[in-house]
Design an enzyme around this catalytic site. Structure first.
Site, short mmCIF file in Angstrom:
data_model
loop_
_atom_site.label_atom_id
_atom_site.label_comp_id
_atom_site.label_asym_id
_atom_site.label_seq_id
_atom_site.Cartn_x
_atom_site.Cartn_y
_atom_site.Cartn_z
N HIS A 1 103.26 6.91 5.43
CA HIS A 1 104.59 6.32 5.98
C HIS A 1 105.10 6.77 7.45
CE1 HIS A 1 105.93 3.94 2.57
NE2 HIS A 1 106.09 4.92 1.85
N HIS B 1 100.44 10.07 0.81
CA HIS B 1 101.28 8.64 1.01
C HIS B 1 102.41 8.95 1.86
CE1 HIS B 1 103.32 5.52 -1.31
NE2 HIS B 1 104.54 6.29 -0.76
N GLU B 2 103.15 10.06 1.93
CA GLU B 2 104.36 10.05 2.57
C GLU B 2 103.85 10.22 4.06
OE1 GLU B 2 107.13 9.77 1.23
OE2 GLU B 2 106.45 9.46 -0.60
N GLU C 1 105.12 0.08 0.54
CA GLU C 1 104.43 0.89 -0.51
C GLU C 1 103.21 0.78 -0.60
OE1 GLU C 1 105.90 3.68 -1.80
OE2 GLU C 1 107.64 3.07 -0.38
#
Length: 286
Positions: free
Chosen positions: A135, A131-132, A202
């Protein structure tokens, strides 16, 4: 290209807030000084805000020797995402959380708390770090880091307006009630600017992270676990620097009222539901 447009719009909106507050403090002269200050802050935020945020959280850089399993996990996921290897940091905090920062993929960093390493399984942690990295892949990290730095500066400038008073456009003493109103409304305006870009970001990082890891169910499980644990564990550094909360995978702040009303994170239940649908159908809902 779209992310650069969002970054420019964010900088322009927050610069406008600086000018308004500057006018409250010092009239026309205050507006000019605030404009110069905002331009300086924008320059500083672009080049140095990632280092400042990591320092705020006392993040310690790790490598393949000091944290071999965690480091190699990030390395493998970065390879799957087609990204350069980011710098990897650990934060000695019990609350499970993680974030990414940096001005571009070539200068990115990912950070996780020791709490998240302690409570998540390897599969779940892999989902979080994917997930990070999503980003980073989407170039969200510059936007989130700049908005965190600038929102904090707006709050400080608004408080300055209350304690030291201000001048109107003619140089006369300003209404003290107006100064108090600015101190209350300016940080809320900054939070709303952050909200405008954070919630959709998100969802996109959840989708991107599930694609990188190939395991949306693991990220859903991690979000559920982080949500349950984080609610009962305070995060002192995040409470001291609330403008940085939107960088985290889960809102680290405690309390209700405005803290929840202006949360930059979408509802955890909705994030989990979308990921579970992706696990079942292979498609992330629009």
């Amino acid at each position: 290209m779209f992310n650069w447009i969002k970054t420019f719009m964010l900088m322009a909106a927050i610069t406008a807030l600086f000018i308004v507050i500057g006018g409250m403090i010092g009239g026309r002269s205050g507006m000019m000084l605030a404009l110069l200050f905002a331009l300086g802050m924008n320059f500083f935020s672009y080049w140095f805000s990632d280092k400042m945020v990591l320092r705020m959280y006392n993040a310690q850089e790790v490598n393949e020797t000091s944290a071999p399993q965690f480091y190699r996990m990030v390395q493998e996921l970065a390879g799957r995402a087609g990204l350069p290897m980011p710098r990897v940091y650990l934060i000695d905090e019990a609350q499970p959380n993680a974030f990414a920062t940096g001005r571009n993929p070539e200068h990115a960093a990912v950070a996780a708390t020791t709490g998240i390493l302690n409570i998540l399984s390897e599969r779940e942690l892999r989902g979080v770090m994917a997930h990070e990295l999503a980003h980073v892949q989407h170039r969200d990290i510059l936007i989130s880091t700049i908005s965190a730095t600038m929102a904090g500066a707006i709050s400080a400038l608004a408080n300055f307006a209350v304690f030291f008073g201000g001048r109107d456009s003619e140089g006369r003493p300003a209404n003290p009630i107006a100064g108090i109103a600015v101190a209350i409304l300016a940080p809320l305006a900054a939070a709303m600017i952050q909200m405008a870009i954070s919630r959709a970001r998100e969802f996109e990082a959840d989708r991107g992270g599930a694609t990188i890891s190939g395991d949306p169910q693991a990220l859903a499980s991690a979000l559920d676990k982080i949500h349950r644990y984080a609610a009962g564990i305070p995060f002192a550094a995040a409470e001291a620097h609330p403008a940085t909360a939107q960088m985290m995978i889960m809102n680290p702040l405690h309390g209700g009222g405005l803290a929840n009303l202006f949360s930059t994170h979408p509802a955890t239940e909705e994030r989990i539901a979308r990921l579970m649908q992706m696990a079942q159908t292979g498609q992330y809902p629009a």
